[in-house]
Write a protein that holds these residues in place. Structure first.
Motif, PDB file in Angstrom:
ATOM      1  N   PHE A  64       0.829  -1.198   0.000  1.00 47.84           N
ATOM      2  CA  PHE A  64       0.000   0.000   0.000  1.00 47.84           C
ATOM      3  C   PHE A  64       0.873   1.263   0.000  1.00 47.84           C
ATOM      4  O   PHE A  64       0.555   2.247  -0.671  1.00 47.84           O
ATOM      5  CB  PHE A  64      -0.947   0.025   1.193  1.00 47.84           C
ATOM      6  N   LEU A  65       1.954   1.225   0.763  1.00 43.28           N
ATOM      7  CA  LEU A  65       2.860   2.375   0.801  1.00 43.28           C
ATOM      8  C   LEU A  65       3.505   2.603  -0.563  1.00 43.28           C
ATOM      9  O   LEU A  65       3.579   3.743  -1.049  1.00 43.28           O
ATOM     10  CB  LEU A  65       3.920   2.164   1.871  1.00 43.28           C
ATOM     11  N   LEU A  66       3.949   1.530  -1.186  1.00 44.67           N
ATOM     12  CA  LEU A  66       4.529   1.632  -2.523  1.00 44.67           C
ATOM     13  C   LEU A  66       3.482   2.135  -3.526  1.00 44.67           C
ATOM     14  O   LEU A  66       3.783   2.986  -4.375  1.00 44.67           O
ATOM     15  CB  LEU A  66       5.082   0.279  -2.972  1.00 44.67           C
ATOM     16  N   GLY A  67       2.274   1.634  -3.434  1.00 43.92           N
ATOM     17  CA  GLY A  67       1.195   2.104  -4.309  1.00 43.92           C
ATOM     18  C   GLY A  67       0.911   3.583  -4.114  1.00 43.92           C
ATOM     19  O   GLY A  67       0.679   4.316  -5.086  1.00 43.92           O
ATOM     20  N   THR A  68       0.935   4.038  -2.861  1.00 47.75           N
ATOM     21  CA  THR A  68       0.719   5.456  -2.589  1.00 47.75           C
ATOM     22  C   THR A  68       1.786   6.303  -3.279  1.00 47.75           C
ATOM     23  O   THR A  68       1.487   7.308  -3.927  1.00 47.75           O
ATOM     24  CB  THR A  68       0.745   5.716  -1.069  1.00 47.75           C
ATOM     25  N   ILE A  69       3.036   5.879  -3.151  1.00 44.73           N
ATOM     26  CA  ILE A  69       4.139   6.638  -3.751  1.00 44.73           C
ATOM     27  C   ILE A  69       4.034   6.639  -5.279  1.00 44.73           C
ATOM     28  O   ILE A  69       4.140   7.693  -5.919  1.00 44.73           O
ATOM     29  CB  ILE A  69       5.488   6.063  -3.279  1.00 44.73           C
ATOM     30  N   VAL A  70       3.826   5.477  -5.864  1.00 41.09           N
ATOM     31  CA  VAL A  70       3.776   5.375  -7.331  1.00 41.09           C
ATOM     32  C   VAL A  70       2.599   6.164  -7.893  1.00 41.09           C
ATOM     33  O   VAL A  70       2.756   6.922  -8.872  1.00 41.09           O
ATOM     34  CB  VAL A  70       3.722   3.897  -7.767  1.00 41.09           C
TER      35      VAL A  70
END
Length: 122
Positions: A64-70
């Motif tokens: 989820f954190l990676l998705g938020t950043i991307v």
């Protein structure tokens, strides 16, 4: 004869704070005891799902954190996007950020409940 249970002229504010801390600790222990009270409707050898929830949370939070950043980078046009639809990527970024916060809060709650289980030898 009226008595004041929390504050009397002979005791200072320190005594009052100690009394409030004792009352708060008593409320916490009573709440924990109510949580573990058995009423007879639960299975006899029920197992906790907290370790499974913790594992799932530890796996999901980085995604989820990676998705938020991307999605944030895609919404701001820093990364090249197949379609320049900023509203779509902004919505996905917000959805991933909210999911990250909910998963982290769940991990905190799981940690507190597992500590409570250890304390009560459950």
């Amino acid at each position: 004869m009226m008595t004041q249970p929390f504050h009397t002229p002979h005791h200072g504010p320190r005594r009052l704070v100690e009394r409030w801390k004792a009352v708060a600790a008593d409320h916490r222990s009573r709440a924990a005891a109510r949580r573990w009270r058995h009423v007879g409707t639960e299975p006899r050898w029920a197992r906790s799902d907290l370790p499974a929830r913790r594992l799932l949370g530890r796996i999901v939070v980085p995604f989820f954190l990676l998705g938020t950043i991307v999605f944030t980078l895609l919404a701001t046009n820093v990364l090249p996007a197949p379609r320049a639809d900023r509203a779509f990527f902004t919505g996905l970024a917000v959805l991933c950020a909210v999911s990250t916060v909910v998963a982290v809060i769940d991990l905190v709650v799981i940690r507190r409940r597992m500590a409570e289980q250890r304390r009560w030898h459950r």
